[in-house]
Write a protein that holds these residues in place. Structure first.
Motif, PDB file in Angstrom:
ATOM      1  N   PRO A  63     -10.294   3.850   4.307  1.00 44.60           N
ATOM      2  CA  PRO A  63      -9.225   4.911   4.150  1.00 44.60           C
ATOM      3  C   PRO A  63      -9.477   5.910   2.941  1.00 44.60           C
ATOM      4  N   CYS A  64      -9.123   7.022   3.299  1.00 50.26           N
ATOM      5  CA  CYS A  64      -9.020   8.042   1.973  1.00 50.26           C
ATOM      6  C   CYS A  64      -8.305   7.246   0.707  1.00 50.26           C
ATOM      7  N   PHE A  65      -8.393   7.901  -0.443  1.00 50.82           N
ATOM      8  CA  PHE A  65      -7.973   7.229  -1.763  1.00 50.82           C
ATOM      9  C   PHE A  65      -6.267   7.247  -1.713  1.00 50.82           C
ATOM     10  N   ARG A  66      -5.846   8.418  -1.176  1.00 50.44           N
ATOM     11  CA  ARG A  66      -4.344   8.492  -0.940  1.00 50.44           C
ATOM     12  C   ARG A  66      -3.553   7.772  -0.024  1.00 50.44           C
ATOM     13  N   ALA A  67      -4.255   7.213   1.059  1.00 55.16           N
ATOM     14  CA  ALA A  67      -3.796   6.681   1.990  1.00 55.16           C
ATOM     15  C   ALA A  67      -2.780   5.304   1.757  1.00 55.16           C
ATOM     16  N   VAL A  68      -1.539   5.275   2.240  1.00 50.80           N
ATOM     17  CA  VAL A  68      -0.947   4.141   2.195  1.00 50.80           C
ATOM     18  C   VAL A  68      -1.225   3.193   3.018  1.00 50.80           C
ATOM     19  N   ILE A  69      -1.624   1.630   2.647  1.00 43.92           N
ATOM     20  CA  ILE A  69      -1.836   0.895   3.686  1.00 43.92           C
ATOM     21  C   ILE A  69      -0.972  -0.267   3.651  1.00 43.92           C
ATOM     22  N   GLY A  70      -0.414  -0.642   4.937  1.00 42.41           N
ATOM     23  CA  GLY A  70       0.376  -1.812   4.995  1.00 42.41           C
ATOM     24  C   GLY A  70       0.472  -2.229   6.344  1.00 42.41           C
ATOM     25  N   PRO A  71       0.688  -3.395   6.752  1.00 44.72           N
ATOM     26  CA  PRO A  71       1.030  -3.913   8.110  1.00 44.72           C
ATOM     27  C   PRO A  71       1.397  -2.890   9.032  1.00 44.72           C
ATOM     28  N   GLY A  72       0.641  -3.089  10.225  1.00 39.70           N
ATOM     29  CA  GLY A  72       0.910  -2.173  11.544  1.00 39.70           C
ATOM     30  C   GLY A  72       2.506  -2.498  11.911  1.00 39.70           C
ATOM     31  N   PRO A  73       2.946  -1.450  12.711  1.00 40.36           N
ATOM     32  CA  PRO A  73       4.330  -1.381  12.948  1.00 40.36           C
ATOM     33  C   PRO A  73       4.834  -2.712  14.019  1.00 40.36           C
ATOM     34  N   THR A  74       3.662  -3.224  14.794  1.00 41.52           N
ATOM     35  CA  THR A  74       4.253  -4.331  15.666  1.00 41.52           C
ATOM     36  C   THR A  74       4.170  -5.697  15.085  1.00 41.52           C
ATOM     37  N   LEU A  75       3.756  -5.486  13.805  1.00 45.03           N
ATOM     38  CA  LEU A  75       3.409  -6.720  13.010  1.00 45.03           C
ATOM     39  C   LEU A  75       4.233  -7.039  11.857  1.00 45.03           C
ATOM     40  N   GLU A  76       5.144  -6.132  11.505  1.00 45.51           N
ATOM     41  CA  GLU A  76       5.928  -6.554  10.333  1.00 45.51           C
ATOM     42  C   GLU A  76       6.866  -7.459  10.259  1.00 45.51           C
ATOM     43  N   THR A  77       7.125  -7.886  11.537  1.00 44.01           N
ATOM     44  CA  THR A  77       8.189  -8.887  11.583  1.00 44.01           C
ATOM     45  C   THR A  77       7.565 -10.319  11.796  1.00 44.01           C
ATOM     46  N   GLU A  78       6.246 -10.205  11.824  1.00 41.51           N
ATOM     47  CA  GLU A  78       5.511 -11.830  12.280  1.00 41.51           C
ATOM     48  C   GLU A  78       5.269 -12.510  11.054  1.00 41.51           C
ATOM     49  N   GLY A  79       5.900 -13.106  10.512  1.00 46.31           N
ATOM     50  CA  GLY A  79       6.097 -14.020   9.330  1.00 46.31           C
ATOM     51  C   GLY A  79       5.761 -13.303   8.101  1.00 46.31           C
ATOM     52  N   GLU A  80       5.069 -13.639   7.050  1.00 40.75           N
ATOM     53  CA  GLU A  80       4.738 -13.118   5.667  1.00 40.75           C
ATOM     54  C   GLU A  80       4.160 -11.934   6.136  1.00 40.75           C
ATOM     55  N   MET A  81       4.457 -10.830   5.316  1.00 44.76           N
ATOM     56  CA  MET A  81       3.992  -9.440   5.364  1.00 44.76           C
ATOM     57  C   MET A  81       3.137  -9.218   4.170  1.00 44.76           C
ATOM     58  N   TYR A  82       2.166  -8.565   4.335  1.00 44.19           N
ATOM     59  CA  TYR A  82       1.265  -8.096   3.317  1.00 44.19           C
ATOM     60  C   TYR A  82       1.766  -6.959   2.617  1.00 44.19           C
ATOM     61  N   PRO A  83       1.745  -6.537   1.206  1.00 41.50           N
ATOM     62  CA  PRO A  83       2.536  -5.412   0.708  1.00 41.50           C
ATOM     63  C   PRO A  83       1.867  -4.099   1.177  1.00 41.50           C
ATOM     64  N   LYS A  84       2.699  -3.347   1.022  1.00 39.34           N
ATOM     65  CA  LYS A  84       2.141  -1.878   0.885  1.00 39.34           C
ATOM     66  C   LYS A  84       1.468  -1.270  -0.227  1.00 39.34           C
ATOM     67  N   PHE A  85       0.334  -0.554  -0.163  1.00 40.12           N
ATOM     68  CA  PHE A  85      -0.182  -0.182  -1.438  1.00 40.12           C
ATOM     69  C   PHE A  85      -0.914   1.412  -1.250  1.00 40.12           C
ATOM     70  N   VAL A  86      -1.025   1.861  -2.199  1.00 37.38           N
ATOM     71  CA  VAL A  86      -2.192   3.230  -2.233  1.00 37.38           C
ATOM     72  C   VAL A  86      -3.567   2.606  -2.201  1.00 37.38           C
ATOM     73  N   PHE A  87      -4.418   2.958  -1.274  1.00 37.09           N
ATOM     74  CA  PHE A  87      -5.821   2.528  -1.164  1.00 37.09           C
ATOM     75  C   PHE A  87      -6.594   2.785  -2.513  1.00 37.09           C
ATOM     76  N   GLY A  88      -6.299   3.793  -3.052  1.00 38.12           N
ATOM     77  CA  GLY A  88      -7.102   4.195  -4.592  1.00 38.12           C
ATOM     78  C   GLY A  88      -6.785   3.173  -5.438  1.00 38.12           C
ATOM     79  N   ASP A  89      -5.265   2.796  -5.661  1.00 38.54           N
ATOM     80  CA  ASP A  89      -5.036   1.923  -6.489  1.00 38.54           C
ATOM     81  C   ASP A  89      -5.613   0.613  -6.190  1.00 38.54           C
ATOM     82  N   TYR A  90      -5.809   0.009  -5.037  1.00 43.73           N
ATOM     83  CA  TYR A  90      -6.344  -1.157  -4.648  1.00 43.73           C
ATOM     84  C   TYR A  90      -7.773  -1.036  -5.074  1.00 43.73           C
TER      85      TYR A  90
END
Length: 313
Positions: free
Chosen positions: A257-284
């Motif tokens: 990803p570019c450093f500004r990209a916000v990364i999180g679970p895809g739309p079809t997976l958000e309700t499937e159990g425990e979710m990963y958090p959303k974050f900015v790739f540069g922060d990661y």
């Protein structure tokens, strides 16, 4: 046990569904697989082998004065007078440099830049095909991952290439070739040595050799694909062993990803159990750079804390 080998050309024919299933299973069970018949011309790959080997020969003397070699020589001197040598766990027995379109490239051999630019164009196209296949297998809209990686097309994804050699090591028991880690980004495409082994992937707590295979491209998924897939595709721990004989070539390209990209679970997976958090790739990346060789799970939460801390200022 060996990592999967997948015939990429089958995606274009009647066996497409089988090939898609093989890729999905490899992403889920291994995080690593090899592609054959991937479409990159063998003639180009042979030129890549030639220019990178010639480039390393020009760098070989410099490696002899590198920090890993100096520390190894000191250990061997101490061992020679009766001291017990302690393994070097904070360095890698690796000669490495990076290539990006806007970076300075080696000028020798003369055909290095032209060859490697052509190779990067081909490997980037293959990376984008792999993302499309992952999107299809995960049930995403076509282009979803690329849009996430580019801030909906506002930025270019980060695409870098790491050219490495792992020279012969006098004491492989005292130093890693490359320490065990997962990759921070998206999809990684490796053109590895087809004669000298050393790459291993961790599978069910056992280190498995990634077998050399002529002109294959090794694919592995990075931490951001793990997040986007909500953990369905895990990024795999891998390492490279130092070797007494041989001189291992490794050319890894990273589609991130570019450093500004916000990364999180895809739309079809958000309700499937425990979710990963959303974050900015540069922060990661700011977390990853400090903790690359440590457990990956805490890095996701720490990246979110970085975002909150920045917003609070």
């Amino acid at each position: 046990m060996a990592i999967p080998v997948i015939d990429f050309s089958k995606l274009e024919g009647k066996e497409r569904s089988d090939a898609l299933a093989q890729i999905a299973n490899s992403c889920e069970d291994w995080g690593f697989f090899q592609l054959v018949n991937h479409g990159i011309p063998v003639e180009l790959l042979e030129r890549v082998k030639k220019v990178t080997s010639e480039c390393y020969k020009l760098r070989e003397e410099g490696f002899k004065n590198s920090e890993p070699v100096k520390r190894m020589n000191k250990l061997l001197e101490e061992e020679g007078v009766g001291s017990t040598a302690q393994r070097l766990n904070d360095v890698d027995w690796e000669d490495v440099f990076a290539l990006q379109d806007d970076s300075r490239w080696p000028s020798n051999p003369p055909e290095f830049k032209e060859t490697m630019m052509e190779f990067r164009r081909e490997i980037k196209k293959l990376a984008e095909k792999m993302l499309e296949i992952m999107e299809e297998n995960l049930g995403f809209e076509k282009g979803h991952i690329k849009k996430a990686f580019t801030c909906d097309g506002e930025n270019e994804p980060f695409f870098g290439t790491k050219v490495s050699h792992y020279p012969p090591c006098p004491r492989p028991d005292l130093v890693p070739g490359l320490r065990a880690h997962t990759d921070a980004g998206g999809v990684i495409l490796l053109f590895q040595d087809d004669k000298v082994d050393g790459l291993q992937v961790l599978k069910d707590d056992v280190w498995i050799d990634v077998q050399p295979l002529a002109n294959a491209i090794v694919i592995n998924t990075g931490d951001q694909i793990e997040v986007v897939s909500n953990g369905k595709y895990k990024s795999a721990w891998h390492r490279i062993l130092a070797k007494h004989d041989g001189n291992r070539r490794s050319i890894a390209s990273f589609y991130n990803p570019c450093f500004r990209a916000v990364i999180g679970p895809g739309p079809t997976l958000e309700t499937e159990g425990e979710m990963y958090p959303k974050f900015v790739f540069g922060d990661y990346m700011s977390v990853y750079q400090k903790e690359k060789f440590e457990a990956k799970e805490p890095r996701f939460a720490k990246a979110v804390k970085v975002v909150k801390a920045v917003k609070a200022e």
